[in-house]
Design an enzyme around this catalytic site. Structure first.
Site, PDB file in Angstrom:
ATOM      1  N   GLY A 158       2.114   2.214  10.642  1.00 30.17           N
ATOM      2  CA  GLY A 158       3.023   3.354  10.477  1.00 30.17           C
ATOM      3  C   GLY A 158       3.698   3.798  11.761  1.00 30.17           C
ATOM      4  O   GLY A 158       4.295   4.861  11.810  1.00 30.17           O
ATOM      5  N   ASN A 186       0.872  -1.175   0.000  1.00 29.71           N
ATOM      6  CA  ASN A 186       0.000   0.000   0.000  1.00 29.71           C
ATOM      7  C   ASN A 186       0.909   1.225   0.000  1.00 29.71           C
ATOM      8  O   ASN A 186       1.487   1.569   1.026  1.00 29.71           O
ATOM      9  CB  ASN A 186      -0.893  -0.036   1.252  1.00 29.71           C
ATOM     10  CG  ASN A 186      -1.708   1.233   1.407  1.00 29.71           C
ATOM     11  OD1 ASN A 186      -1.803   2.038   0.475  1.00 29.71           O
ATOM     12  ND2 ASN A 186      -2.301   1.413   2.582  1.00 29.71           N
ATOM     13  N   GLU A 236      -5.518  -5.186  10.490  1.00 31.47           N
ATOM     14  CA  GLU A 236      -4.546  -4.112  10.682  1.00 31.47           C
ATOM     15  C   GLU A 236      -4.834  -3.369  11.982  1.00 31.47           C
ATOM     16  O   GLU A 236      -5.649  -2.425  11.998  1.00 31.47           O
ATOM     17  CB  GLU A 236      -4.616  -3.124   9.518  1.00 31.47           C
ATOM     18  CG  GLU A 236      -4.271  -3.739   8.176  1.00 31.47           C
ATOM     19  CD  GLU A 236      -3.649  -2.712   7.236  1.00 31.47           C
ATOM     20  OE1 GLU A 236      -2.547  -2.968   6.763  1.00 31.47           O
ATOM     21  OE2 GLU A 236      -4.257  -1.655   7.027  1.00 31.47           O
ATOM     22  N   LYS A 288       0.128   4.231  -0.286  1.00 36.28           N
ATOM     23  CA  LYS A 288      -0.546   5.412   0.296  1.00 36.28           C
ATOM     24  C   LYS A 288      -0.317   6.637  -0.598  1.00 36.28           C
ATOM     25  O   LYS A 288      -0.233   6.499  -1.810  1.00 36.28           O
ATOM     26  CB  LYS A 288      -0.058   5.653   1.731  1.00 36.28           C
ATOM     27  CG  LYS A 288      -0.137   4.402   2.591  1.00 36.28           C
ATOM     28  CD  LYS A 288       0.014   4.700   4.051  1.00 36.28           C
ATOM     29  CE  LYS A 288       0.117   3.394   4.821  1.00 36.28           C
ATOM     30  NZ  LYS A 288      -0.034   3.573   6.260  1.00 36.28           N
ATOM     31  N   HIS A 334      -9.635   0.874   4.845  1.00 38.43           N
ATOM     32  CA  HIS A 334      -8.357   1.140   5.531  1.00 38.43           C
ATOM     33  C   HIS A 334      -8.596   2.084   6.706  1.00 38.43           C
ATOM     34  O   HIS A 334      -9.427   2.999   6.615  1.00 38.43           O
ATOM     35  CB  HIS A 334      -7.349   1.745   4.549  1.00 38.43           C
ATOM     36  CG  HIS A 334      -5.959   1.749   5.094  1.00 38.43           C
ATOM     37  ND1 HIS A 334      -5.529   2.705   5.993  1.00 38.43           N
ATOM     38  CD2 HIS A 334      -4.913   0.911   4.907  1.00 38.43           C
ATOM     39  CE1 HIS A 334      -4.267   2.443   6.320  1.00 38.43           C
ATOM     40  NE2 HIS A 334      -3.873   1.361   5.674  1.00 38.43           N
TER      41      HIS A 334
HETATM   42  C1  PEP Z   1      -0.943   0.056   5.931  1.00 38.31           C
HETATM   43  O1  PEP Z   1      -1.053   1.252   5.723  1.00 38.31           O
HETATM   44  O2  PEP Z   1      -1.780  -0.713   5.471  1.00 38.31           O
HETATM   45  C2  PEP Z   1       0.198  -0.403   6.715  1.00 38.31           C
HETATM   46  C3  PEP Z   1       0.178  -1.616   7.179  1.00 38.31           C
HETATM   47  O3  PEP Z   1       1.230   0.499   6.939  1.00 38.31           O
HETATM   48  P1  PEP Z   1       2.660   0.206   7.637  1.00 38.31           P
HETATM   49  O4  PEP Z   1       3.166  -1.087   7.064  1.00 38.31           O
HETATM   50  O5  PEP Z   1       3.497   1.367   7.271  1.00 38.31           O
HETATM   51  O6  PEP Z   1       2.399   0.079   9.096  1.00 38.31           O
END
Ligand code: PEP
Length: 257
Positions: A174, A9, A168, A11, A96
């Site tokens: 993040g 992802n 998640e 982003k 998300h």
């Molecule tokens: C995400 O945004 O789906 C994610 C898992 O981000 P990160 O790996 O940066 O924590």
């Protein structure tokens, strides 16, 4: 057996040139017949066509980070599922936590988007996950149940086959803080039980559940080895080939019975 799935992802990151360079490097490393791991990248909307070109003929599939659920028409600033298909997307990320929390998307809207995406022929990476305060209050499973029920409203036995769930935990996205392997396995196992109850044991056994939240080369293997972890949705570490490829390689090296 469930095939591993590792999706990046991106982003709101990169520009056209860096997006194409990253996609090209990934495409060179992931050939068309890549047996154990399915791989996808989800760039920002403007770069979808260029990235589609860069990964064409490789084993890297294309996804978007959002979609609107209505037919093309008067929805300023939105992107229809037909448009995503038109530029070569196979996947779309929906629900998300950044869209839930920053943009106020509720399960009702997410379920409309999910139904529209699946009906049009896209496959969906549907994200669920609890905040830190919800976890600390002991509400993790309750929150997951609520999000699953709401986001999958109207998704029948056939449609669920086009959906991958991404667990998640918001506190791990993040932040550099990753769920422990026990926390991840426990949430995934709970989600699989939910699928068995809502659908049936066969669907629960076949549906892939990805983990997302600060996945890095250093922790990928131990997370992916968990019995109910079928892959990873990767944010920050998907932006560097030297971080993303080792995560894919970690999945490639794991055999589950
Ligand atoms: C995400 O945004 O789906 C994610 C898992 O981000 P990160 O790996 O940066 O924590």
């Amino acid at each position: 057996m469930r095939r591993f799935f590792v999706a990046g992802n991106w982003k709101m990151n990169l520009l056209a040139r860096s997006a194409v360079e990253l996609a090209g490097a990934l495409a060179r490393a992931v050939p068309a017949a890549f047996p154990n791991v399915q791989v996808a990248v989800c760039p920002p909307f403007p770069y979808l066509p260029a990235v589609a070109g860069a990964v064409s003929g490789s084993g890297v599939e294309l996804g978007a980070q959002n979609a609107w659920h209505e037919m093309p028409g008067a929805y300023t600033g939105e992107v229809a599922v037909e448009m995503l298909l038109d530029v070569g997307c196979r996947w779309v990320i929906l629900g998300h936590s950044e869209r839930r929390l920053i943009l106020g998307e509720a399960d009702e809207l997410i379920s409309r988007k999910t139904r529209a995406a699946v009906a049009a022929g896209l496959e969906v990476i549907l994200c669920v996950g609890e905040t830190l305060s919800q976890r600390q209050a002991g509400q993790t499973e309750q929150v997951l149940d609520f999000q699953m029920q709401g986001s999958l409203a109207g998704i029948d036995y056939r449609a669920i086959g086009r959906i991958v769930i991404a667990y998640e935990p918001v506190w791990a996205i993040g932040t550099g803080v990753t769920a422990t392997t026990e926390q991840a396995q426990s949430a995934h196992s709970h989600l699989r039980k939910w699928l068995a109850t809502r659908y049936n044991p066969r669907i629960a056994a076949e549906t892939r559940i990805l983990y997302g939240g600060s996945v890095k080369p250093q922790n990928a293997r131990s997370l992916l080895e968990q019995p109910d972890v079928d892959g990873a949705l990767v944010g920050g570490a998907s932006l560097k080939i030297d971080d993303f490829l080792p995560i894919i390689r970690a999945a490639e090296g794991i055999r589950k019975s």
